[in-house]
Scaffold this motif. Structure first.
Motif, PDB file in Angstrom:
ATOM      1  N   ASP A  21     -19.636  10.991  35.528  1.00 19.85           N
ATOM      2  CA  ASP A  21     -19.657   9.667  36.139  1.00 19.85           C
ATOM      3  C   ASP A  21     -18.234   9.139  36.335  1.00 19.85           C
ATOM      4  O   ASP A  21     -17.746   8.320  35.560  1.00 19.85           O
ATOM      5  CB  ASP A  21     -20.471   8.732  35.228  1.00 19.85           C
ATOM      6  N   LEU A  22     -17.570   9.611  37.393  1.00 21.94           N
ATOM      7  CA  LEU A  22     -16.189   9.196  37.651  1.00 21.94           C
ATOM      8  C   LEU A  22     -16.107   7.709  37.960  1.00 21.94           C
ATOM      9  O   LEU A  22     -15.140   7.048  37.593  1.00 21.94           O
ATOM     10  CB  LEU A  22     -15.603  10.018  38.804  1.00 21.94           C
ATOM     11  N   ASP A  51     -17.980   5.477  36.656  1.00 25.93           N
ATOM     12  CA  ASP A  51     -18.433   4.755  35.464  1.00 25.93           C
ATOM     13  C   ASP A  51     -19.457   3.682  35.830  1.00 25.93           C
ATOM     14  O   ASP A  51     -19.384   2.540  35.390  1.00 25.93           O
ATOM     15  CB  ASP A  51     -17.232   4.120  34.747  1.00 25.93           C
ATOM     16  N   ARG A  61     -17.580  10.564  31.190  1.00 23.03           N
ATOM     17  CA  ARG A  61     -16.951   9.429  31.876  1.00 23.03           C
ATOM     18  C   ARG A  61     -15.453   9.695  32.071  1.00 23.03           C
ATOM     19  O   ARG A  61     -14.611   9.096  31.393  1.00 23.03           O
ATOM     20  CB  ARG A  61     -17.179   8.149  31.067  1.00 23.03           C
ATOM     21  N   PRO A  62     -15.112  10.583  32.988  1.00 23.71           N
ATOM     22  CA  PRO A  62     -13.702  10.894  33.239  1.00 23.71           C
ATOM     23  C   PRO A  62     -12.999   9.735  33.938  1.00 23.71           C
ATOM     24  O   PRO A  62     -13.639   8.861  34.517  1.00 23.71           O
ATOM     25  CB  PRO A  62     -13.772  12.126  34.134  1.00 23.71           C
ATOM     26  N   ARG A  63     -11.656   9.773  33.898  1.00 18.54           N
ATOM     27  CA  ARG A  63     -10.872   8.694  34.525  1.00 18.54           C
ATOM     28  C   ARG A  63     -10.284   9.099  35.868  1.00 18.54           C
ATOM     29  O   ARG A  63      -9.979   8.243  36.687  1.00 18.54           O
ATOM     30  CB  ARG A  63      -9.744   8.265  33.571  1.00 18.54           C
ATOM     31  N   GLN A  64     -10.094  10.392  36.080  1.00 20.08           N
ATOM     32  CA  GLN A  64      -9.507  10.903  37.309  1.00 20.08           C
ATOM     33  C   GLN A  64     -10.326  12.080  37.818  1.00 20.08           C
ATOM     34  O   GLN A  64     -11.082  12.704  37.061  1.00 20.08           O
ATOM     35  CB  GLN A  64      -8.060  11.350  37.070  1.00 20.08           C
ATOM     36  N   GLU A 106     -10.077  15.359  35.871  1.00 20.91           N
ATOM     37  CA  GLU A 106     -10.891  15.388  34.656  1.00 20.91           C
ATOM     38  C   GLU A 106     -12.360  15.599  34.993  1.00 20.91           C
ATOM     39  O   GLU A 106     -13.078  16.289  34.269  1.00 20.91           O
ATOM     40  CB  GLU A 106     -10.710  14.082  33.878  1.00 20.91           C
ATOM     41  N   ALA A 107     -12.820  14.994  36.100  1.00 23.35           N
ATOM     42  CA  ALA A 107     -14.221  15.144  36.509  1.00 23.35           C
ATOM     43  C   ALA A 107     -14.535  16.597  36.852  1.00 23.35           C
ATOM     44  O   ALA A 107     -15.588  17.127  36.479  1.00 23.35           O
ATOM     45  CB  ALA A 107     -14.511  14.240  37.703  1.00 23.35           C
ATOM     46  N   ALA A 154     -10.882   7.780  42.411  1.00 20.24           N
ATOM     47  CA  ALA A 154      -9.743   7.901  41.492  1.00 20.24           C
ATOM     48  C   ALA A 154      -9.248   9.342  41.455  1.00 20.24           C
ATOM     49  O   ALA A 154      -9.966  10.235  41.038  1.00 20.24           O
ATOM     50  CB  ALA A 154     -10.163   7.463  40.091  1.00 20.24           C
ATOM     51  N   GLY A 155      -8.035   9.552  41.943  1.00 18.49           N
ATOM     52  CA  GLY A 155      -7.488  10.909  41.961  1.00 18.49           C
ATOM     53  C   GLY A 155      -7.610  11.591  43.297  1.00 18.49           C
ATOM     54  O   GLY A 155      -7.247  12.763  43.430  1.00 18.49           O
TER      55      GLY A 155
END
Length: 248
Positions: free
Chosen positions: A103-104, A106, A127-130, A133-134, A159-160
């Motif tokens: 869930d990028l 969130d 729950r990645p941030r970028q 990471e996803a 994001a990213g």
């Protein structure tokens, strides 16, 4: 010389265990041989049978979501894309499958997810941030053999960024061996040629409860689901079907 007696003792222990537990539970216990046989039945062209429970998706993909392939789900803000993702997770977990939501954005509300029919005990929520990471989280989930991995990129801007084509091709390859159903939910095309099929949500219309001076409450969304592109899946691209989604 020691291997055979040990094998025999292990088999006896399994039989004794099954006799001790309650009969309803015993009927749900499967051996390693049973599990391996079930996996071998998932050929490259096999689909996720539980996804046929979604009428609009079944009309476009009669065999269900293709296993071992990346499917991209595209829909702008308010298109019902989040609701369709919840419907996929609900269908899979209700059928007894384990699923992963990367869930990028969130955007998951666990309470709303449970109300939508998702069995939370069968859902792994990352729950990645970028985006980087996803992608790593999704690849790890596929390596773990999860039957359904849903990567939700959230709302624009992602994001990213959109990611490089090589990254999406790598992720698509990661789904092949475990024959997992891999869905990437995105507000705009992102995965390029890595997608075996592209599903697009279009023409969303909100349904409201309440008349005249009564408070109006969102009841759901009606949209159109198109198979915008489909190589390696049946039927051919260009089909469309109506889709009705609940609110939230």
């Amino acid at each position: 010389m020691v291997a055979e007696p040990l094998k025999s003792k292990a088999a006896d222990a399994v039989v004794a265990f099954l006799r001790r537990i309650d009969s309803p539970l015993a009927g749900r216990v499967r051996t390693g041989r049973d599990l391996a046989a079930g996996l071998s039945e998932r050929g490259p062209g096999a689909g996720a049978v539980w996804s046929r429970a979604l009428p609009a998706l079944a009309a476009l993909l009669p065999a269900g979501l293709p296993r071992g392939e990346l499917v991209e789900l595209v829909g702008r803000r308010g298109s019902g894309r989040a609701g369709f993702g919840l419907a996929l997770l609900a269908a899979a977990t209700a059928a007894g499958e384990n699923a992963v939501l990367v869930d990028l954005g969130d955007g998951l509300d666990p309470q709303g997810a449970a109300a939508a029919g998702i069995v939370l005990e069968r859902l792994l929520w990352a729950r990645p941030r970028q985006l980087k990471e996803a992608l790593l989280a999704a690849e790890a989930a596929l390596a773990g053999g999860f039957p359904l991995v849903l990567v939700d990129l959230g709302l624009p801007p992602v994001a990213g960024g959109r990611g490089a084509e090589a990254q999406w091709l790598r992720l698509a390859r990661a789904a092949r061996e475990p024959k997992s159903a891999l869905v990437v939910s995105t507000p705009y095309r992102a995965t390029g040629v890595a997608a075996a099929a592209v599903l697009a949500l279009a023409g969303p219309r909100a349904r409201w409860l309440g008349r005249d001076l009564e408070p109006r409450l969102l009841d759901g969304i009606d949209a159109r689901l198109d198979l915008a592109r489909g190589h390696g899946v049946a039927p051919a691209a260009g089909r469309t079907d109506a889709l009705r989604l609940a609110a939230g």
